[in-house]
Design a protein around this motif. Sequence first.
Motif, PDB file in Angstrom:
ATOM      1  N   TYR A  46       0.837  -1.204   0.000  1.00 17.75           N
ATOM      2  CA  TYR A  46       0.000   0.000   0.000  1.00 17.75           C
ATOM      3  C   TYR A  46       0.870   1.252   0.000  1.00 17.75           C
ATOM      4  O   TYR A  46       1.941   1.274   0.601  1.00 17.75           O
ATOM      5  CB  TYR A  46      -0.892   0.042   1.254  1.00 17.75           C
ATOM      6  N   SER A  48      -0.704   7.158   1.273  1.00 17.15           N
ATOM      7  CA  SER A  48      -2.044   7.754   1.230  1.00 17.15           C
ATOM      8  C   SER A  48      -3.126   6.673   1.351  1.00 17.15           C
ATOM      9  O   SER A  48      -4.159   6.898   1.991  1.00 17.15           O
ATOM     10  CB  SER A  48      -2.233   8.556  -0.058  1.00 17.15           C
ATOM     11  N   GLU A  49      -2.883   5.509   0.773  1.00 19.59           N
ATOM     12  CA  GLU A  49      -3.846   4.407   0.861  1.00 19.59           C
ATOM     13  C   GLU A  49      -3.935   3.878   2.291  1.00 19.59           C
ATOM     14  O   GLU A  49      -5.019   3.545   2.774  1.00 19.59           O
ATOM     15  CB  GLU A  49      -3.445   3.269  -0.080  1.00 19.59           C
ATOM     16  N   ALA A  52      -3.289   5.651   5.020  1.00 16.82           N
ATOM     17  CA  ALA A  52      -3.973   6.688   5.803  1.00 16.82           C
ATOM     18  C   ALA A  52      -5.486   6.580   5.607  1.00 16.82           C
ATOM     19  O   ALA A  52      -6.253   6.654   6.579  1.00 16.82           O
ATOM     20  CB  ALA A  52      -3.464   8.067   5.382  1.00 16.82           C
ATOM     21  N   GLU A  53      -5.907   6.395   4.373  1.00 14.33           N
ATOM     22  CA  GLU A  53      -7.333   6.277   4.087  1.00 14.33           C
ATOM     23  C   GLU A  53      -7.920   5.009   4.700  1.00 14.33           C
ATOM     24  O   GLU A  53      -8.977   5.039   5.327  1.00 14.33           O
ATOM     25  CB  GLU A  53      -7.554   6.286   2.572  1.00 14.33           C
ATOM     26  N   LYS A  54      -7.232   3.901   4.532  1.00 18.93           N
ATOM     27  CA  LYS A  54      -7.720   2.610   5.030  1.00 18.93           C
ATOM     28  C   LYS A  54      -7.864   2.613   6.550  1.00 18.93           C
ATOM     29  O   LYS A  54      -8.823   2.078   7.092  1.00 18.93           O
ATOM     30  CB  LYS A  54      -6.767   1.495   4.582  1.00 18.93           C
ATOM     31  N   ASN A  58      -7.989   5.380   8.419  1.00 18.19           N
ATOM     32  CA  ASN A  58      -8.617   6.632   8.844  1.00 18.19           C
ATOM     33  C   ASN A  58      -7.694   7.433   9.776  1.00 18.19           C
ATOM     34  O   ASN A  58      -8.091   7.847  10.875  1.00 18.19           O
ATOM     35  CB  ASN A  58      -9.978   6.356   9.509  1.00 18.19           C
ATOM     36  N   SER A  61      -4.044  10.304   9.653  1.00 22.32           N
ATOM     37  CA  SER A  61      -3.413  11.302   8.784  1.00 22.32           C
ATOM     38  C   SER A  61      -2.196  10.709   8.075  1.00 22.32           C
ATOM     39  O   SER A  61      -1.589   9.744   8.548  1.00 22.32           O
ATOM     40  CB  SER A  61      -2.994  12.526   9.595  1.00 22.32           C
TER      41      SER A  61
END
Length: 190
Positions: A137, A140-141, A143-145, A147, A149
Amino acid sequence: MHEQWTDRQRYEQLFRDHYQPLCLFAYSYLKDMEAAKDVVQDFFFRCWGKRDTLPTPDSFEKYAFRAIRNGVINYQNSAATRTKHNVQSAAPDTYDPQREEAILQKEDQLKAALLLAVQRLPEQRRRIFLLSNGDGYKYSEIAEKLNISLNTVKTQLRKAYETLRQERERLEKLLIYLVIFKMLYTALFF
């Protein structure tokens, strides 16, 4: 012919999954990240050329680590040869099977210790590290996964690498002490 090696996407996935760990592995011997990257990139270049005869993805990791270890030895021998020619030394290079076995043992011990060190990381740091290095990953992926920063991802990965580097250094010192102890023990009692 291995069908999975003809699929470029699977080859690229192997590269993404293994490039960084193989670079770290080569770096543990060479102590030069550019040289380590050269060895790993050369390995993957050769893999693409031999993709029809390479092992299946499930046995690729063992094959890759052994190939990188051999690549490191070749790189070191090549560097030593260049140095010898530069200083006009006539001492011949010899193959030492005991040295080869010692390198294999050190490789296995370092790998086991680093895997244990990864398991001892705090839960969130370990999860971030494994998502990045195991699953490929992007920051950014992750961080998104999870939740969280992007800065948290970067900080946790930096701390994970710092911990693993310290563990590797500690283990290398321990291995040196064990080799010295073995030599002293052998000299005193045999």
